[in-house]
Scaffold this motif. Structure first.
Motif, PDB file in Angstrom:
ATOM      1  N   ARG A 209      16.159  45.915 -56.111  1.00 47.98           N
ATOM      2  CA  ARG A 209      17.044  44.989 -55.406  1.00 47.98           C
ATOM      3  C   ARG A 209      16.364  43.633 -55.346  1.00 47.98           C
ATOM      4  N   ASN A 210      17.126  42.560 -55.460  1.00 49.39           N
ATOM      5  CA  ASN A 210      16.560  41.213 -55.431  1.00 49.39           C
ATOM      6  C   ASN A 210      16.652  40.668 -54.008  1.00 49.39           C
ATOM      7  N   HIS A 211      15.613  40.924 -53.219  1.00 50.25           N
ATOM      8  CA  HIS A 211      15.620  40.527 -51.810  1.00 50.25           C
ATOM      9  C   HIS A 211      15.611  39.019 -51.644  1.00 50.25           C
ATOM     10  N   ALA A 212      14.792  38.344 -52.437  1.00 48.43           N
ATOM     11  CA  ALA A 212      14.673  36.888 -52.290  1.00 48.43           C
ATOM     12  C   ALA A 212      16.014  36.201 -52.546  1.00 48.43           C
ATOM     13  N   LYS A 213      16.743  36.684 -53.526  1.00 43.21           N
ATOM     14  CA  LYS A 213      18.039  36.078 -53.831  1.00 43.21           C
ATOM     15  C   LYS A 213      19.012  36.275 -52.678  1.00 43.21           C
ATOM     16  N   GLU A 214      18.953  37.430 -52.037  1.00 42.26           N
ATOM     17  CA  GLU A 214      19.799  37.675 -50.874  1.00 42.26           C
ATOM     18  C   GLU A 214      19.408  36.760 -49.718  1.00 42.26           C
ATOM     19  N   GLU A 215      18.115  36.553 -49.536  1.00 43.17           N
ATOM     20  CA  GLU A 215      17.644  35.693 -48.447  1.00 43.17           C
ATOM     21  C   GLU A 215      18.016  34.237 -48.658  1.00 43.17           C
ATOM     22  N   LEU A 216      17.869  33.759 -49.890  1.00 41.61           N
ATOM     23  CA  LEU A 216      17.978  32.320 -50.170  1.00 41.61           C
ATOM     24  C   LEU A 216      19.352  31.898 -50.664  1.00 41.61           C
ATOM     25  N   GLY A 217      20.177  32.843 -51.116  1.00 47.26           N
ATOM     26  CA  GLY A 217      21.428  32.483 -51.766  1.00 47.26           C
ATOM     27  C   GLY A 217      21.182  32.041 -53.199  1.00 47.26           C
ATOM     28  N   ASP A 218      22.250  31.940 -53.971  1.00 48.04           N
ATOM     29  CA  ASP A 218      22.099  31.636 -55.395  1.00 48.04           C
ATOM     30  C   ASP A 218      21.390  30.316 -55.641  1.00 48.04           C
ATOM     31  N   GLU A 219      21.830  29.249 -54.970  1.00 48.29           N
ATOM     32  CA  GLU A 219      21.246  27.926 -55.206  1.00 48.29           C
ATOM     33  C   GLU A 219      19.826  27.843 -54.686  1.00 48.29           C
ATOM     34  N   GLY A 220      19.583  28.398 -53.495  1.00 46.57           N
ATOM     35  CA  GLY A 220      18.225  28.398 -52.946  1.00 46.57           C
ATOM     36  C   GLY A 220      17.269  29.187 -53.810  1.00 46.57           C
ATOM     37  N   PHE A 221      17.761  30.281 -54.372  1.00 47.20           N
ATOM     38  CA  PHE A 221      16.935  31.105 -55.251  1.00 47.20           C
ATOM     39  C   PHE A 221      16.564  30.329 -56.512  1.00 47.20           C
ATOM     40  N   LYS A 222      17.531  29.617 -57.099  1.00 50.40           N
ATOM     41  CA  LYS A 222      17.256  28.826 -58.302  1.00 50.40           C
ATOM     42  C   LYS A 222      16.219  27.751 -58.021  1.00 50.40           C
ATOM     43  N   ARG A 223      16.344  27.100 -56.863  1.00 47.74           N
ATOM     44  CA  ARG A 223      15.365  26.051 -56.506  1.00 47.74           C
ATOM     45  C   ARG A 223      13.972  26.650 -56.312  1.00 47.74           C
ATOM     46  N   ALA A 224      13.920  27.823 -55.669  1.00 47.13           N
ATOM     47  CA  ALA A 224      12.623  28.452 -55.424  1.00 47.13           C
ATOM     48  C   ALA A 224      11.955  28.866 -56.734  1.00 47.13           C
ATOM     49  N   ILE A 225      12.743  29.389 -57.669  1.00 47.81           N
ATOM     50  CA  ILE A 225      12.193  29.762 -58.975  1.00 47.81           C
ATOM     51  C   ILE A 225      11.702  28.521 -59.716  1.00 47.81           C
ATOM     52  N   GLY A 248      15.952  38.078 -62.874  1.00 49.17           N
ATOM     53  CA  GLY A 248      16.793  39.188 -62.463  1.00 49.17           C
ATOM     54  C   GLY A 248      16.805  40.352 -63.418  1.00 49.17           C
ATOM     55  N   ALA A 249      16.073  40.257 -64.516  1.00 49.78           N
ATOM     56  CA  ALA A 249      16.124  41.293 -65.548  1.00 49.78           C
ATOM     57  C   ALA A 249      15.260  42.490 -65.173  1.00 49.78           C
ATOM     58  N   GLN A 250      15.837  43.662 -65.265  1.00 52.64           N
ATOM     59  CA  GLN A 250      15.115  44.929 -65.090  1.00 52.64           C
ATOM     60  C   GLN A 250      14.163  44.876 -63.901  1.00 52.64           C
ATOM     61  N   VAL A 251      12.862  45.120 -64.122  1.00 55.05           N
ATOM     62  CA  VAL A 251      11.919  45.185 -63.009  1.00 55.05           C
ATOM     63  C   VAL A 251      11.426  43.804 -62.574  1.00 55.05           C
ATOM     64  N   ASN A 252      11.897  42.732 -63.226  1.00 54.69           N
ATOM     65  CA  ASN A 252      11.412  41.393 -62.891  1.00 54.69           C
ATOM     66  C   ASN A 252      11.733  41.003 -61.456  1.00 54.69           C
ATOM     67  N   ALA A 253      12.817  41.539 -60.901  1.00 56.86           N
ATOM     68  CA  ALA A 253      13.190  41.174 -59.534  1.00 56.86           C
ATOM     69  C   ALA A 253      12.102  41.552 -58.538  1.00 56.86           C
ATOM     70  N   PHE A 254      11.413  42.664 -58.784  1.00 54.33           N
ATOM     71  CA  PHE A 254      10.325  43.073 -57.899  1.00 54.33           C
ATOM     72  C   PHE A 254       9.191  42.050 -57.920  1.00 54.33           C
ATOM     73  N   VAL A 255       8.728  41.667 -59.108  1.00 55.02           N
ATOM     74  CA  VAL A 255       7.638  40.695 -59.206  1.00 55.02           C
ATOM     75  C   VAL A 255       8.072  39.360 -58.605  1.00 55.02           C
ATOM     76  N   THR A 256       9.318  38.972 -58.841  1.00 54.39           N
ATOM     77  CA  THR A 256       9.830  37.721 -58.277  1.00 54.39           C
ATOM     78  C   THR A 256       9.786  37.756 -56.751  1.00 54.39           C
ATOM     79  N   ASP A 257      10.155  38.882 -56.157  1.00 51.42           N
ATOM     80  CA  ASP A 257      10.077  39.009 -54.695  1.00 51.42           C
ATOM     81  C   ASP A 257       8.647  38.817 -54.204  1.00 51.42           C
ATOM     82  N   VAL A 258       7.680  39.395 -54.920  1.00 50.71           N
ATOM     83  CA  VAL A 258       6.276  39.228 -54.537  1.00 50.71           C
ATOM     84  C   VAL A 258       5.884  37.749 -54.594  1.00 50.71           C
ATOM     85  N   LEU A 259       6.258  37.065 -55.674  1.00 50.67           N
ATOM     86  CA  LEU A 259       5.881  35.661 -55.853  1.00 50.67           C
ATOM     87  C   LEU A 259       6.512  34.755 -54.810  1.00 50.67           C
TER      88      LEU A 259
END
Length: 580
Positions: A209-225, A248-259
């Motif tokens: 699950r992509n927790h950061a995207k849920e927390e930040l919303g689509d636009e906030g997530f893009k800015r954070a990345i 958002g690909a496969q297991v990348n969402a987990f590493v993204t949440d950590v970062l």
């Protein structure tokens, strides 16, 4: 297993295997599990293991071998074996325990999205306990078994106090995912989440699950990345940049949440064990080679658990995979608590630690050991490490840290004269300044044998901007940092850094030396466990770092001496000079 006055449950049952159980959660998601139970009349207690890995590998007919961790395969392996942690279900079933091994949601063939030990995952495990207790062949008692992921989840589940849960066997279980693995000392240990996701999580068909995207919303997530991709330290790691280009690909969402959660925050808090809520007996532990993942949690658990407990810290080789070791001990533990079989396990000292270089175990009733003498070893000129106080005008030493040269400092004692036993937590106090606004401290404690061969004993980490101490939690021998509200360094200003080095147990024999290495980058790993403790993010900025050691800046290593060193180290190494 039998003793002079006790015995554990006998090996007397056949085994009924009932694979592919589907257990429905309260939101309709179904979890996949495999079940083994005794082939006999009556009702039996159940052992539960929950995980996020490849189901068949957990219990398949695989010959155990030395552990191979993420990004470290042995020569004859196509896959790493670190995730094979459930134990042998036939062992439990033959001794009168059912064993259910269950994939958490979003893993294997369980439905849903994986939530990395989050609250929903804990809810699900509690529901599985309730399901087990209600089965017609179950006597209503449930215990839990397994290491690493299995162990971590046991402690998280115990905080919910499910009625049927009666005991845990949970060695090698980290309890603070921020401090123990992902951000040791506030430093991003990127290689572990990247390697783990690309091996164990891929093998296990994990859909995060992509927790950061849920927390930040689509636009906030893009800015954070985008901000992460502009970070020069992150940009220097090709693996991280590849993930951020497709977060958002496969297991990348987990590493993204950590970062995207670089400090202690709600994301990490809800994945941290609250010991005040655990009431069930717990068997905890780790090994001395797990300084980069599980070992710190064993001592944290020992300190904060108030329920009956035992702790075992083994040699620095973890357990073979698939896990099978300690199952006799687990049955002895479970028999005591749920079969009312007095196996004598609680009559023995609650703590056993293996002492490196002796081949022997030491027992205790308390940790740290009551005989511990924390002794300061001061950093001196000429790379000396000694109990001697500083001389006037000693000054300090400097090194460069940059992508063009990763420098380091090393301080060594004279050769030991006495057998010197060091057991317990270790602290390093450094007075230092940098030309940069941060420092990535990576500290290594070494043993150097009489032939000059080095062996890594333990490590410590601290991001300079995370130097703020949690004064309530810290002790003189164990600094604990808050990891909130980072404070950048002022270039050129001298700061005091208190750095925790993970506890160890070793005997330094005559002729060997104790060495301290100070750097801002990891040394190349020599085995799978060293690999887990490596992969720390490095600074991309070029800097020069000055470590001060003089009377006004008494940088020192605080070592827990438990035997020997009565006369302190000899500058002479205990030898007379040769005659002229």
């Amino acid at each position: 297993m039998i003793g002079p006055n006790w015995k554990t449950s006998a090996r007397k049952y056949g085994v009924i295997a009932e694979p592919d159980q589907m257990i429905t959660m309260d939101d309709g998601i179904k979890l996949h599990a495999n079940l083994w139970r005794p082939d006999g009349k009556g009702k039996f207690p159940a052992v539960l293991g929950v995980h996020g890995y490849h189901a068949e590998g957990q219990t398949g007919p695989i010959t155990p071998a030395a552990i191979s961790s993420a990004q470290w395969k042995h020569a004859d392996q196509e896959r790493t074996n670190a995730s094979l942690e459930a134990g042998d279900p036939n062992f439990f079933a033959r001794r009168g325990y059912a064993h259910l091994v269950c994939n958490m949601r979003g893993t294997g063939t369980s439905e849903g999205e994986w939530q990395y030990c989050g609250p929903r995952e804990v809810d699900d495990a509690c529901a599985v306990i309730e399901w087990l207790a209600a089965q017609p062949w179950c006597d209503g008692n449930v215990v839990m078994f397994g290491v690493s992921y299995f162990a971590r989840m046991q402690l998280m589940v115990a905080t919910r106090q499910p009625k049927a849960l009666k005991a845990l066997f949970c060695p090698w279980g980290n309890t603070d995912l921020y401090r123990d693995i992902c951000y040791r000392g506030g430093l991003l240990g990127y290689q572990w989440p990247v390697g783990w996701s690309q091996t164990s999580l891929v093998y296990g068909n994990v859909r995060p699950r992509n927790h950061a995207k849920e927390e930040l919303g689509d636009e906030g997530f893009k800015r954070a990345i985008a901000a992460l991709m502009e970070n020069e330290d992150i940009r220097s790691v090709p693996e991280l940049m590849a993930i951020l280009r497709n977060p958002g690909a496969q297991v990348n969402a987990f590493v993204t949440d950590v970062l995207l959660h670089p400090t202690r925050c709600a994301y990490w808090e809800e994945r941290t064990v609250d010991y005040s809520k655990i009431k069930v007996p717990s068997y905890i532990g780790a090994c001395w080679g797990n300084y980069g993942i599980h070992l710190p949690a064993a001592f944290r658990s020992w300190e904060h658990l108030k329920a009956p407990k035992k702790m075992l810290i083994g040699p620095a080789i973890y357990l073979d995979r698939p896990v099978y070791q300690l199952q006799h001990e687990a049955v002895r533990w479970f028999d005591h608590w749920i079969k009312k079989n007095d196996t004598g396990i609680m009559d023995e000292p609650p703590i056993r630690v293996f002492v490196t270089n002796t081949g022997e175990w030491k027992e205790s009733t308390t940790w740290p050991l009551p005989q511990t003498r924390w002794t300061p070893f001061y950093l001196h000129e000429h790379a000396l490490l000694s109990e001697h106080e500083h001389w006037p005008f000693e000054g300090g030493d400097s090194f460069e840290d940059s992508p063009w040269k990763r420098g380091r400092l090393q301080y060594e004692t004279p050769p030991m004269v006495e057998n010197t036993e060091v057991i317990g937590p270790i602290a390093l106090k450094l007075y230092a300044a940098s030309t940069d606004d941060d420092i990535h401290w990576i500290i290594t404690l070494l043993e150097i044998d009489p032939e000059g061969r080095e062996r890594l004993v333990s490590k410590g980490w601290l991001k300079g901007s995370h130097r703020k101490l949690d004064l309530k939690a810290s002790k003189p021998w164990e600094p604990i940092h808050t990891h909130v509200d980072p404070e950048p360094l002022v270039p050129g200003q001298i700061y005091e850094f208190d750095i925790k080095i993970v506890a160890t147990a070793i005997q330094f024999n005559p002729g060997s030396r104790i060495a301290l290495r100070i750097a801002c980058s990891d040394d190349p790993p020599k085995d799978p466990l060293e690999m887990i403790g490596c992969g720390t993010l490095r600074r991309a900025h070029a800097s020069r770092i000055m470590v001060y050691h003089d009377a006004e800046h008494p940088s020192c290593l605080l070592l827990p001496i438990t035997k020997g060193n009565v006369l302190n180290t000899y500058f002479s190494g205990g030898k007379f000079p040769e005659s002229a």
